[in-house]
Design an enzyme around this catalytic site. Structure first.
Site, PDB file in Angstrom:
ATOM      1  N   CYS A  74       0.844  -1.189   0.000  1.00 54.58           N
ATOM      2  CA  CYS A  74       0.000   0.000   0.000  1.00 54.58           C
ATOM      3  C   CYS A  74       0.884   1.245   0.000  1.00 54.58           C
ATOM      4  O   CYS A  74       1.883   1.308   0.715  1.00 54.58           O
ATOM      5  CB  CYS A  74      -0.878  -0.014   1.250  1.00 54.58           C
ATOM      6  SG  CYS A  74      -1.941   1.422   1.426  1.00 54.58           S
ATOM      7  N   GLU A 114      -8.939  -0.646  -1.929  1.00 53.05           N
ATOM      8  CA  GLU A 114      -9.251   0.788  -1.991  1.00 53.05           C
ATOM      9  C   GLU A 114     -10.537   1.119  -1.242  1.00 53.05           C
ATOM     10  O   GLU A 114     -10.625   2.160  -0.578  1.00 53.05           O
ATOM     11  CB  GLU A 114      -9.323   1.266  -3.441  1.00 53.05           C
ATOM     12  CG  GLU A 114      -8.017   1.125  -4.220  1.00 53.05           C
ATOM     13  CD  GLU A 114      -6.804   1.726  -3.533  1.00 53.05           C
ATOM     14  OE1 GLU A 114      -6.938   2.736  -2.823  1.00 53.05           O
ATOM     15  OE2 GLU A 114      -5.698   1.171  -3.710  1.00 53.05           O
TER      16      GLU A 114
END
Length: 172
Positions: free
Chosen positions: A96, A139
Site C-alpha cells: 500500500c 481501496e
C-alpha cells in the site's frame, strides 16, 4: 494537474470512514486529475482520496486485465460499495502506498460486485475477480477507514506498528 502528497500510516485520517460525495463539481474533477497523476507517479494500481488527505468516498484505479496487457485504462469510482462477495483468496505480498516498506499476505474475497457512480455521475456496476477484485477491496477498505494491516495477524501488525513508532522517534 498536480502531484499530491500521499498520506502515510499512522496519520489519523486513514482510520476514519470517508464522507459520501453528493455533487460532482469542478473541484472534484480537478481532484480526479490530480489523483490520477499521483497514482501513475507513485506508481500504484489504485488510490483512494483519503490517501491524499481528502475525506471523500472516491477512488481511482488502473489494473491490467491480464499479464499481457498494459492497462485497462483509468477508472474512477465515487461512493463505491461492495454489494456481493464470493469465495476466499489470499492476496499475496499485498502492499500500500500509505503503508510504505511493508508487504503481507492478506485474506480477501475471490470475487466481488461493486456499485457506485463514475466521474460523470453515471451508475457503475463492476463484477470483479482476480487482481481487480483485490484492488477494489483494498481501496474501498481505505474509504471505510481500514488499512490492509488491519486484516493481517495481530503479531505482524504490531511488528509493523513498532517499526513505524521507532522510525518516527528516530526522526525526532
Amino acid at each position: 494537474m498536480a502531484l499530491l502528497d500521499i498520506v502515510t500510516y499512522p496519520a489519523p485520517i486513514l482510520g476514519k470512514p470517508c464522507k459520501l460525495i453528493e455533487d460532482i463539481d469542478e473541484d472534484l474533477v480537478c481532484l480526479v486529475e490530480d489523483m490520477t497523476e499521483t497514482l501513475y507517479d507513485a506508481p500504484g494500481l489504485g488510490l483512494a482520496a483519503v490517501q491524499v488527505g481528502v475525506d471523500k468516498a472516491m477512488l481511482v484505479y488502473d489494473v491490467a486485465e491480464d499479464e499481457n496487457s498494459e492497462s485497462t485504462g483509468l477508472k474512477v469510482l465515487i461512493n463505491p460499495k461492495i454489494v456481493h462477495t464470493e469465495g476466499k483468496v489470499t492476496s499475496e505480498n499485498e502492499g500500500c502506498l500509505s503503508v510504505p516498506e511493508f508487504r503481507a499476505d492478506v485474506p480477501r474475497f475471490a470475487c466481488v460486485t461493486v456499485e457506485g457512480v463514475d466521474h460523470e455521475g453515471k451508475p457503475v456496476k463492476i463484477d470483479a475477480e482476480g487482481l481487480l477484485a483485490i484492488v477494489l477491496q483494498h481501496e474501498i477498505d481505505h474509504l471505510e477507514g481500514k488499512l490492509f494491516i488491519d486484516r493481517i495477524s495481530s503479531l505482524k501488525r504490531s511488528m509493523y506498528k513498532r517499526r513505524v513508532a521507532k522510525a518516527l522517534k528516530a526522526e525526532g
